[in-house]
Design an enzyme around this catalytic site. Structure first.
Site, PDB file in Angstrom:
ATOM      1  N   CYS A   7     -17.610 -47.935  49.405  1.00  0.00           N
ATOM      2  CA  CYS A   7     -18.387 -46.707  49.611  1.00  0.00           C
ATOM      3  C   CYS A   7     -19.361 -46.517  48.449  1.00  0.00           C
ATOM      4  O   CYS A   7     -18.957 -46.514  47.283  1.00  0.00           O
ATOM      5  CB  CYS A   7     -17.441 -45.513  49.731  1.00  0.00           C
ATOM      6  SG  CYS A   7     -18.300 -43.934  49.648  1.00  0.00           S
ATOM      7  N   HIS A 101     -19.558 -40.389  52.790  1.00  0.00           N
ATOM      8  CA  HIS A 101     -18.700 -39.765  51.776  1.00  0.00           C
ATOM      9  C   HIS A 101     -19.301 -38.366  51.638  1.00  0.00           C
ATOM     10  O   HIS A 101     -20.475 -38.232  51.249  1.00  0.00           O
ATOM     11  CB  HIS A 101     -18.774 -40.560  50.466  1.00  0.00           C
ATOM     12  CG  HIS A 101     -17.969 -40.006  49.328  1.00  0.00           C
ATOM     13  ND1 HIS A 101     -17.119 -40.788  48.553  1.00  0.00           N
ATOM     14  CD2 HIS A 101     -17.889 -38.759  48.801  1.00  0.00           C
ATOM     15  CE1 HIS A 101     -16.559 -40.050  47.613  1.00  0.00           C
ATOM     16  NE2 HIS A 101     -17.011 -38.799  47.741  1.00  0.00           N
ATOM     17  N   HIS A 103     -21.047 -35.076  51.058  1.00  0.00           N
ATOM     18  CA  HIS A 103     -21.891 -34.654  49.939  1.00  0.00           C
ATOM     19  C   HIS A 103     -22.670 -33.416  50.330  1.00  0.00           C
ATOM     20  O   HIS A 103     -23.104 -33.284  51.472  1.00  0.00           O
ATOM     21  CB  HIS A 103     -22.829 -35.780  49.487  1.00  0.00           C
ATOM     22  CG  HIS A 103     -23.575 -36.439  50.599  1.00  0.00           C
ATOM     23  ND1 HIS A 103     -22.995 -37.351  51.456  1.00  0.00           N
ATOM     24  CD2 HIS A 103     -24.857 -36.297  51.021  1.00  0.00           C
ATOM     25  CE1 HIS A 103     -23.887 -37.762  52.347  1.00  0.00           C
ATOM     26  NE2 HIS A 103     -25.031 -37.123  52.104  1.00  0.00           N
ATOM     27  N   HIS A 105     -26.064 -31.527  49.660  1.00  0.00           N
ATOM     28  CA  HIS A 105     -27.414 -31.616  49.084  1.00  0.00           C
ATOM     29  C   HIS A 105     -27.767 -30.244  48.506  1.00  0.00           C
ATOM     30  O   HIS A 105     -27.618 -29.226  49.195  1.00  0.00           O
ATOM     31  CB  HIS A 105     -28.457 -31.916  50.163  1.00  0.00           C
ATOM     32  CG  HIS A 105     -28.339 -33.250  50.830  1.00  0.00           C
ATOM     33  ND1 HIS A 105     -29.160 -34.309  50.533  1.00  0.00           N
ATOM     34  CD2 HIS A 105     -27.510 -33.690  51.811  1.00  0.00           C
ATOM     35  CE1 HIS A 105     -28.862 -35.345  51.298  1.00  0.00           C
ATOM     36  NE2 HIS A 105     -27.850 -34.998  52.088  1.00  0.00           N
TER      37      HIS A 105
HETATM   38  P1  5GP Z   1     -27.360 -38.189  53.918  1.00  0.00           P
HETATM   39  O1  5GP Z   1     -28.554 -38.739  54.670  1.00  0.00           O
HETATM   40  O2  5GP Z   1     -26.129 -39.055  54.142  1.00  0.00           O
HETATM   41  O3  5GP Z   1     -27.103 -36.730  54.163  1.00  0.00           O
HETATM   42  O4  5GP Z   1     -27.743 -38.266  52.393  1.00  0.00           O
HETATM   43  C1  5GP Z   1     -27.604 -39.427  51.635  1.00  0.00           C
HETATM   44  C2  5GP Z   1     -28.506 -39.262  50.448  1.00  0.00           C
HETATM   45  O5  5GP Z   1     -28.138 -40.245  49.495  1.00  0.00           O
HETATM   46  C3  5GP Z   1     -29.995 -39.465  50.740  1.00  0.00           C
HETATM   47  O6  5GP Z   1     -30.713 -38.275  50.411  1.00  0.00           O
HETATM   48  C4  5GP Z   1     -30.382 -40.664  49.867  1.00  0.00           C
HETATM   49  O7  5GP Z   1     -31.658 -40.540  49.293  1.00  0.00           O
HETATM   50  C5  5GP Z   1     -29.291 -40.660  48.819  1.00  0.00           C
HETATM   51  N1  5GP Z   1     -28.993 -41.998  48.282  1.00  0.00           N
HETATM   52  C6  5GP Z   1     -28.850 -43.143  48.998  1.00  0.00           C
HETATM   53  N2  5GP Z   1     -28.550 -44.157  48.179  1.00  0.00           N
HETATM   54  C7  5GP Z   1     -28.503 -43.640  46.918  1.00  0.00           C
HETATM   55  C8  5GP Z   1     -28.230 -44.229  45.649  1.00  0.00           C
HETATM   56  O8  5GP Z   1     -27.972 -45.426  45.499  1.00  0.00           O
HETATM   57  N3  5GP Z   1     -28.269 -43.389  44.578  1.00  0.00           N
HETATM   58  C9  5GP Z   1     -28.560 -42.065  44.699  1.00  0.00           C
HETATM   59  N4  5GP Z   1     -28.567 -41.349  43.570  1.00  0.00           N
HETATM   60  N5  5GP Z   1     -28.800 -41.480  45.887  1.00  0.00           N
HETATM   61  C10 5GP Z   1     -28.779 -42.268  46.987  1.00  0.00           C
HETATM   62 ZN    ZN Z   2     -16.461 -42.658  49.068  1.00  0.00          ZN
END
Ligand code: 5GP
Ligand code: ZN
Length: 117
Positions: A7, A101, A103, A105
């Site tokens: 992950c 995982h 999160h 924002h």
């Molecule tokens: P989701 O789309 O799952 O709600 O948000 C995932 C977030 O993780 C995205 O905003 C993306 O830019 C961020 N993200 C993806 N890979 C990485 C990484 O390797 N490092 C960091 N700091 N953020 C990441």
């Molecule tokens: Zn995880």
């Protein structure tokens, strides 16, 4: 292989993958989003691997509550609170979740508006 091995956010939590960490304690870790959608875009994650909101159980109540309290404290410490900020939790691929995982924002900062772009 455990979640901690594959992950992305578990690997950021453990330090195996670098990230700009803004906060960490025994409950949660916060780090800057690599592709920010606002002047300040921070992700707050529980240390424990839980893939999605759908995977939460009653046993996670305290943990997820503590993670949300941390998110609000981090927002305050980044001075997002006076202008207002947005919190987003995407649940599932159709909602835009790309990292499985949980999160939170935190999106805010100077001239922040929604939707981004
Ligand atoms: P989701 O789309 O799952 O709600 O948000 C995932 C977030 O993780 C995205 O905003 C993306 O830019 C961020 N993200 C993806 N890979 C990485 C990484 O390797 N490092 C960091 N700091 N953020 C990441
Ligand atoms: Zn995880």
């Amino acid at each position: 292989m455990s979640a901690a091995d594959h992950c992305l956010f578990c690997r950021i939590v453990s330090g195996a993958i670098p990230a700009k960490k803004l906060f960490e304690d025994d409950i949660a870790v916060a780090f800057a989003d690599i592709n920010p959608q606002a002047p300040t875009h921070v992700l707050v994650v529980p240390r424990k691997h839980i893939a999605t909101l759908d995977d939460l159980t009653e046993d996670d109540s305290l943990l997820i509550g503590q993670t949300l309290v941390r998110a609000s404290q981090i927002a305050r410490s980044l001075e997002l609170s006076s202008e207002g900020y947005r919190t987003v939790i995407n649940n599932g691929e159709a909602a835009g979740q790309t990292v499985f995982h949980i999160h939170i924002h935190l999106l805010g900062g100077r001239n922040f508006s929604w939707p981004p772009g």
